[in-house]
Design a protein around this motif. Structure first.
Motif, PDB file in Angstrom:
ATOM      1  N   SER A   1       0.843  -1.187   0.000  1.00 53.44           N
ATOM      2  CA  SER A   1       0.000   0.000   0.000  1.00 53.44           C
ATOM      3  C   SER A   1       0.886   1.248   0.000  1.00 53.44           C
ATOM      4  N   VAL A   2       0.325   2.390   0.339  1.00 51.57           N
ATOM      5  CA  VAL A   2       1.023   3.675   0.226  1.00 51.57           C
ATOM      6  C   VAL A   2       2.175   3.808   1.226  1.00 51.57           C
ATOM      7  N   PRO A   3       3.175   4.649   0.909  1.00 59.33           N
ATOM      8  CA  PRO A   3       4.325   4.820   1.799  1.00 59.33           C
ATOM      9  C   PRO A   3       3.934   5.202   3.225  1.00 59.33           C
ATOM     10  N   GLU A   4       2.897   6.037   3.372  1.00 58.96           N
ATOM     11  CA  GLU A   4       2.492   6.509   4.690  1.00 58.96           C
ATOM     12  C   GLU A   4       2.099   5.375   5.638  1.00 58.96           C
TER      13      GLU A   4
ATOM     14  N   MET B   1       8.799  -0.368  -5.010  1.00 56.80           N
ATOM     15  CA  MET B   1       8.013  -0.812  -3.871  1.00 56.80           C
ATOM     16  C   MET B   1       6.556  -0.361  -3.909  1.00 56.80           C
ATOM     17  N   PHE B   2       6.318   0.894  -4.291  1.00 53.65           N
ATOM     18  CA  PHE B   2       4.969   1.454  -4.207  1.00 53.65           C
ATOM     19  C   PHE B   2       4.333   1.700  -5.581  1.00 53.65           C
ATOM     20  N   ARG B   3       4.814   0.996  -6.555  1.00 46.91           N
ATOM     21  CA  ARG B   3       4.328   1.158  -7.923  1.00 46.91           C
ATOM     22  C   ARG B   3       2.839   0.807  -8.060  1.00 46.91           C
ATOM     23  N   CYS B   4       2.359  -0.101  -7.219  1.00 46.89           N
ATOM     24  CA  CYS B   4       0.972  -0.574  -7.330  1.00 46.89           C
ATOM     25  C   CYS B   4       0.070  -0.004  -6.238  1.00 46.89           C
TER      26      CYS B   4
END
Length: 281
Positions: free
Chosen positions: A156-159, A187-190
Motif C-alpha cells: 500500500s502507500v508509503p504513509e 516498492m509502491f508502484r501498485c
C-alpha cells in the motif's frame, strides 16, 4: 519481450540472487511479518484439497509452502526469477516435511506452462517488480483454468509502511538519487487506487475485488531493524553503496532517531500495509 524489459529482468535476477543469503538469515522474522497477507491470499482462493496451484514470485517459499501443506491430494508449483531463492524454498520444504511441491525458475512474463493448467494462482509481493505488469497478468490468466482464481498482494502507500520509509526517507534527505522513470518497478508502484484492479480487469479477470491487510514487523530494537534492512532491502543497500562512511553514519543515526521516536518504549514492532487483489477467470 522488449529489450528494456529484458534488461530489467536480468538485473532483478542478479539482485535477488545476491540478496538470497540475507533473506535466508531473516526468513523467520520476515515471514512472520508477511504471514497475514499469505493467510488472506489462501482464504480468498478457497482451495479444494486436490487443487494444482501456481505460486509466483515465491522467494523463500511463502505462501506456496503453506498452501501445499494444506492440500491432501494437491500440488503447488513454486516459481521465481532467482534460482538461489528457490533453493531456500526447497530447503524450507524439506525442513517442514512438505513434498507436494516443485520449483521452476522462470520469468512470469514467459511462463513455461500450458494453457488452462492451474486451479489457482498466488503471488505475494511480486507485481511491483515485474517489468511488464500487464504481460505478467495476461500470462497468469492464460495458465489459469476457466473458473480458476488468483490472489495477489502488493504494498500500500508509503504513509502506511514505515518499515521501509524509515530508511528510505533518511536516504532521500541526504542523497540526491535519480528519480525512477514513471511506471518503473518499485516498492509502491501498485499502491495507487485502482492500479491493480484495473490491471486485472484489463487482463481479463472477472469479479475483481481489493482489500487491505496489515502485518507487524517484530524487530524488537532499532539495531535489529537496521541490520536486517542492510541485508535484505535492495533499495537501501544500493543507495548506501554510493555513500561514503560519514554519510552512511549520518543516515544511520537519522534512521535510529526516527525509529526510536516512533517507538519510545524501545519495543520496535513496525506495522505494514498491503493491498490484496482477487480475481477469477
Amino acid at each position: 519481450m522488449e529489450q528494456i524489459f529484458e534488461q530489467i529482468r536480468d538485473q532483478q535476477r542478479t539482485t535477488w540472487n545476491k540478496f538470497s543469503p540475507g533473506w535466508k538469515k531473516w526468513d523467520e522474522l520476515t515471514m512472520d511479518f508477511l504471514k497475514p497477507m499469505g493467510v488472506e491470499i489462501i482464504r480468498l482462493l478457497r482451495l479444494r484439497n486436490d487443487a494444482v496451484v501456481l505460486d509466483v514470485a515465491s522467494g523463500t517459499g511463502e505462501p506456496g509452502l503453506s498452501i501445499a501443506a494444506g492440500l491432501s491430494n494437491g500440488k503447488v508449483v513454486l516459481t521465481d526469477l532467482a534460482e538461489d531463492m528457490l533453493k531456500i524454498a526447497r530447503e524450507n520444504a524439506v525442513e517442514r516435511g512438505i513434498n507436494n511441491i516443485e520449483t521452476v525458475a522462470c520469468d512470469v512474463c514467459e511462463l513455461p506452462f500450458a494453457d488452462d493448467r492451474f486451479d489457482a494462482i498466488s503471488c505475494r509481493f511480486g507485481f511491483m517488480f515485474f517489468p511488464d505488469m500487464l504481460m505478467a497478468a495476461k500470462e497468469m490468466f492464460r495458465v489459469l483454468k476457466p473458473g480458476g482464481k488468483i490472489a495477489t498482494a502488493v504494498w500500500s502507500v508509503p504513509e502506511k509502511n514505515f518499515w521501509i520509509t524509515a530508511s528510505m526517507d533518511a536516504i532521500n534527505r541526504n542523497m540526491d538519487l535519480p528519480a525512477p522513470p514513471p511506471g518503473a518497478p518499485g516498492m509502491f508502484r501498485c499502491a495507487k487506487t485502482n492500479v491493480m484492479t484495473d490491471l486485472f480487469t484489463q487482463a481479463g479477470f472477472l469479479n475483481v475485488l481489493q482489500e487491505e491487510v496489515t502485518g507487524k514487523m517484530n524487530c524488537g530494537t532499532a539495531d535489529v531493524y537496521w541490520e536486517m534492512m542492510n541485508e535484505i532491502a535492495a533499495p537501501v543497500v544500493n543507495a548506501l553503496s554510493k555513500a561514503d562512511e560519514p554519510l552512511k553514519e549520518k543516515i544511520k543515526n537519522e534512521v535510529f532517531e526516527a525509529v526510536n521516536k516512533r517507538y519510545p518504549s524501545g519495543n520496535v514492532v513496525i506495522a505494514g500495509s498491503a493491498l490484496l487483489i482477487y480475481g477469477e477467470k
